[in-house]
Design a protein around this motif. Structure first.
Motif, mmCIF file in Angstrom:
data_model
loop_
_atom_site.group_PDB
_atom_site.id
_atom_site.type_symbol
_atom_site.label_atom_id
_atom_site.label_comp_id
_atom_site.label_asym_id
_atom_site.label_seq_id
_atom_site.Cartn_x
_atom_site.Cartn_y
_atom_site.Cartn_z
ATOM 1 N N ASN A 80 41.333 37.253 44.579
ATOM 2 C CA ASN A 80 40.101 36.867 43.423
ATOM 3 C C ASN A 80 41.286 36.105 42.603
ATOM 4 O O ASN A 80 42.597 36.392 42.699
ATOM 5 C CB ASN A 80 40.487 38.682 42.590
ATOM 6 N N PRO A 81 40.792 34.912 42.007
ATOM 7 C CA PRO A 81 41.337 33.876 41.414
ATOM 8 C C PRO A 81 42.412 34.634 40.368
ATOM 9 O O PRO A 81 41.807 35.996 39.686
ATOM 10 C CB PRO A 81 40.393 33.168 41.238
ATOM 11 N N ASP A 82 43.992 34.518 39.787
ATOM 12 C CA ASP A 82 44.107 34.913 38.691
ATOM 13 C C ASP A 82 43.076 34.728 37.195
ATOM 14 O O ASP A 82 42.559 33.174 37.336
ATOM 15 C CB ASP A 82 46.070 34.425 38.744
ATOM 16 N N PRO A 83 42.697 36.000 36.068
ATOM 17 C CA PRO A 83 42.068 35.208 35.507
ATOM 18 C C PRO A 83 42.135 34.610 34.701
ATOM 19 O O PRO A 83 41.896 34.076 33.554
ATOM 20 C CB PRO A 83 40.876 36.432 34.352
ATOM 21 N N GLU A 84 43.346 33.754 34.124
ATOM 22 C CA GLU A 84 44.740 33.320 33.531
ATOM 23 C C GLU A 84 44.161 31.613 33.884
ATOM 24 O O GLU A 84 44.340 30.583 33.267
ATOM 25 C CB GLU A 84 45.822 33.685 32.919
ATOM 26 N N THR A 85 44.164 31.425 35.252
ATOM 27 C CA THR A 85 43.534 30.165 35.714
ATOM 28 C C THR A 85 42.602 29.707 35.302
ATOM 29 O O THR A 85 42.032 28.488 35.785
ATOM 30 C CB THR A 85 44.324 30.018 37.031
ATOM 31 N N LEU A 86 41.087 30.635 34.905
ATOM 32 C CA LEU A 86 40.633 30.409 34.720
ATOM 33 C C LEU A 86 39.384 30.122 33.807
ATOM 34 O O LEU A 86 39.518 30.661 32.694
ATOM 35 C CB LEU A 86 38.898 31.319 35.026
ATOM 36 N N PRO A 87 38.879 29.432 32.985
ATOM 37 C CA PRO A 87 37.650 29.155 31.187
ATOM 38 C C PRO A 87 37.579 31.074 31.069
ATOM 39 O O PRO A 87 36.918 31.967 32.231
ATOM 40 C CB PRO A 87 36.708 28.492 32.022
ATOM 41 N N LYS A 88 37.753 30.417 29.766
ATOM 42 C CA LYS A 88 37.208 32.008 29.218
ATOM 43 C C LYS A 88 35.812 31.644 29.028
ATOM 44 O O LYS A 88 34.970 30.532 29.116
ATOM 45 C CB LYS A 88 37.765 32.262 28.019
ATOM 46 N N LEU A 89 35.571 32.741 28.844
ATOM 47 C CA LEU A 89 33.880 32.638 29.089
ATOM 48 C C LEU A 89 33.371 33.426 27.478
ATOM 49 O O LEU A 89 33.726 34.445 27.035
ATOM 50 C CB LEU A 89 32.777 33.633 30.068
ATOM 51 N N ASP A 312 40.241 43.603 35.824
ATOM 52 C CA ASP A 312 40.832 42.674 35.274
ATOM 53 C C ASP A 312 40.500 41.079 35.652
ATOM 54 O O ASP A 312 41.294 40.368 36.517
ATOM 55 C CB ASP A 312 42.599 41.923 35.064
ATOM 56 N N ALA A 313 38.758 41.197 35.879
ATOM 57 C CA ALA A 313 38.824 39.483 36.572
ATOM 58 C C ALA A 313 38.047 38.332 35.958
ATOM 59 O O ALA A 313 38.348 37.669 36.435
ATOM 60 C CB ALA A 313 37.382 40.196 37.315
ATOM 61 N N VAL A 314 37.780 39.035 34.978
ATOM 62 C CA VAL A 314 37.287 37.530 33.954
ATOM 63 C C VAL A 314 37.700 37.985 32.255
ATOM 64 O O VAL A 314 38.307 38.331 32.230
ATOM 65 C CB VAL A 314 36.421 37.074 34.479
ATOM 66 N N GLU A 315 38.263 36.771 31.780
ATOM 67 C CA GLU A 315 38.244 37.059 30.548
ATOM 68 C C GLU A 315 37.794 36.541 29.615
ATOM 69 O O GLU A 315 37.088 35.434 30.005
ATOM 70 C CB GLU A 315 39.679 36.160 30.187
ATOM 71 N N VAL A 316 36.553 36.804 28.199
ATOM 72 C CA VAL A 316 35.643 36.863 27.691
ATOM 73 C C VAL A 316 35.933 37.202 25.915
ATOM 74 O O VAL A 316 36.610 38.000 26.058
ATOM 75 C CB VAL A 316 34.379 37.604 28.330
ATOM 76 N N TYR A 317 35.513 36.176 26.147
ATOM 77 C CA TYR A 317 35.134 36.560 23.925
ATOM 78 C C TYR A 317 34.801 37.888 23.704
ATOM 79 O O TYR A 317 33.364 37.063 24.302
ATOM 80 C CB TYR A 317 35.235 35.268 22.939
ATOM 81 N N ALA A 318 35.179 38.914 23.073
ATOM 82 C CA ALA A 318 34.485 39.845 22.794
ATOM 83 C C ALA A 318 35.396 40.760 21.952
ATOM 84 O O ALA A 318 36.493 40.829 22.026
ATOM 85 C CB ALA A 318 33.717 40.643 23.673
ATOM 86 N N PRO A 319 34.025 41.561 20.869
ATOM 87 C CA PRO A 319 35.293 42.237 20.457
ATOM 88 C C PRO A 319 35.870 43.514 21.244
ATOM 89 O O PRO A 319 35.573 43.496 21.940
ATOM 90 C CB PRO A 319 33.762 43.145 19.375
ATOM 91 N N ARG A 320 37.651 43.583 20.232
ATOM 92 C CA ARG A 320 38.335 44.362 20.769
ATOM 93 C C ARG A 320 37.959 46.419 20.562
ATOM 94 O O ARG A 320 38.834 47.208 20.551
ATOM 95 C CB ARG A 320 39.714 44.048 20.635
ATOM 96 N N SER A 321 37.014 46.149 19.860
ATOM 97 C CA SER A 321 37.004 47.978 19.029
ATOM 98 C C SER A 321 36.714 48.741 19.936
ATOM 99 O O SER A 321 36.178 48.255 21.238
ATOM 100 C CB SER A 321 35.322 47.668 18.161
ATOM 101 N N ALA A 322 36.498 50.112 20.353
ATOM 102 C CA ALA A 322 36.326 50.889 21.252
ATOM 103 C C ALA A 322 35.012 51.332 21.395
ATOM 104 O O ALA A 322 34.357 50.960 20.445
ATOM 105 C CB ALA A 322 37.447 52.241 20.592
ATOM 106 N N ARG A 323 35.010 51.397 22.890
ATOM 107 C CA ARG A 323 33.451 51.515 23.035
ATOM 108 C C ARG A 323 32.782 53.347 22.270
ATOM 109 O O ARG A 323 33.700 53.983 22.149
ATOM 110 C CB ARG A 323 32.931 51.519 24.481
#
Length: 341
Positions: A80-89, A312-323
């Protein structure tokens, strides 16, 4: 930015509302491409790193998101690639169900979603999420044999005839699929293990779903709430119904739509439903080929699938509010059934 022009709600009028909030972001320069055929988004992003692009914005539905995830991460059989090396989604929903983006906390309305997204990009608020794999492919929200896959295959046939995949049509197809499953239930064998070493095994289950978050939905306001402890930060969760005959079986199936989350009908339904949380690996098998789906895409008929949770597979732009907890009364569920109709 990758745009799928065949998404359900996408139009030139919608683009005129979506693009200005993005253009208003300082130092954001967009390179825009359109998809022209299935798996095109996967081809576009294959091999890209954060040195190529900081961010990939997807304007489309769950199919486009699934393609981008598989293109970025490559085969799930490899390291699995390091998520910090991939573009954010980032995702702007223009599909029919928009399951993943809604599970991340965005509105299903693309105009509302893009205003929230633009603020997140400006402030660089993102989160790293778990993903699931099936064999050598990736999925973001759910996967399973049997009932859900049958529903999605039937909806695909409806769309091929030129009809939109509305929540009402999903509901009607689901009702018919439940009827067929009660007459001729599939038999799914399950073997699962958690990161803590817990084991789970059960044979000949007629309904079983693996999910990566909770709740998610393809029925408009009706959430599909299976395992209340599940989220994008945990492993996979399994939900099953051991017997779908009779009233107890029907109540077990209705758990899929949030019915009886207060456990008012617990005495009737408990013996019929099963769940297993925080699974790291899952093996599903059927004696005869059954339809399989991942992220709302029908993947054909299979007899065996291995699922895996990747933290911790991929980094996404999303709210950090609790579920928010998945709590619904029978009255709320009936109200939303009426809204779907």
């Amino acid at each position: 930015m990758i745009l799928n022009p065949n998404s359900t709600t996408q139009s030139s009028e919608l683009l005129r509302e979506i693009l200005p909030p993005l253009f208003a972001i300082e130092q954001l320069s967009l390179f825009v491409r359109f998809t022209h055929h299935p798996a095109h988004a996967e081809e576009m992003v294959s091999g890209l790193t954060r040195e190529d692009y900081d961010l990939i914005i997807l304007l489309g539905g769950d199919g486009t998101v699934n393609e981008a995830i598989n293109g970025l991460l490559g085969s799930a059989d490899t390291e699995n690639p390091d998520p910090e090396t991939l573009p954010k989604l980032a995702v702007i929903p223009t599909g029919s169900a928009n399951v993943l983006v809604r599970a991340l906390g965005f509105s299903a309305d693309p105009v509302e979603a893009v205003h929230v997204l633009s603020r997140l990009i400006e402030k660089d608020i993102s989160r790293t999420i778990c993903l699931g794999t099936w064999n050598d492919r990736w999925f973001g929200v759910n996967a399973g044999f049997g009932l859900d896959a049958d529903v999605l295959a039937q909806v695909d046939r409806v769309r091929e005839k030129g009809f939109a995949a509305t929540p009402f049509r999903y509901l009607m197809v689901a009702v018919r699929a439940v009827g067929r499953a009660r007459r001729n239930p599939p038999t799914i064998n399950v073997r699962a293990s958690s990161r803590e070493g817990e084991e789970f095994a059960l044979d000949e289950v007629p309904v079983l779903l693996a999910s990566n978050t909770n709740p998610w939905t393809f029925l408009g306001p009706l959430p599909v709430g299976l395992n209340t402890e599940n989220s994008f930060e945990e492993g996979l969760s399994l939900f099953g119904v051991t017997d779908i005959s009779g009233l107890g079986g029907l109540i077990g199936v209705l758990h899929l739509f949030g019915v009886d989350s207060q456990r008012v009908l617990n005495k009737v339904s408990t013996a019929r439903t099963i769940d297993f949380d925080h699974a790291s690996t899952v093996e599903l098998s059927c004696p005869t080929p059954h339809r399989f789906q991942a992220d709302g895409e029908s993947e054909g008929k299979l007899t065996k699938v291995k699922l895996r949770s990747v933290p911790d597979a991929v980094e996404v732009y999303a709210p950090r509010s609790a579920r928010a907890p998945h709590e619904r009364s029978l009255r709320e569920t009936l109200r939303d059934f009426i809204r779907v109709f």
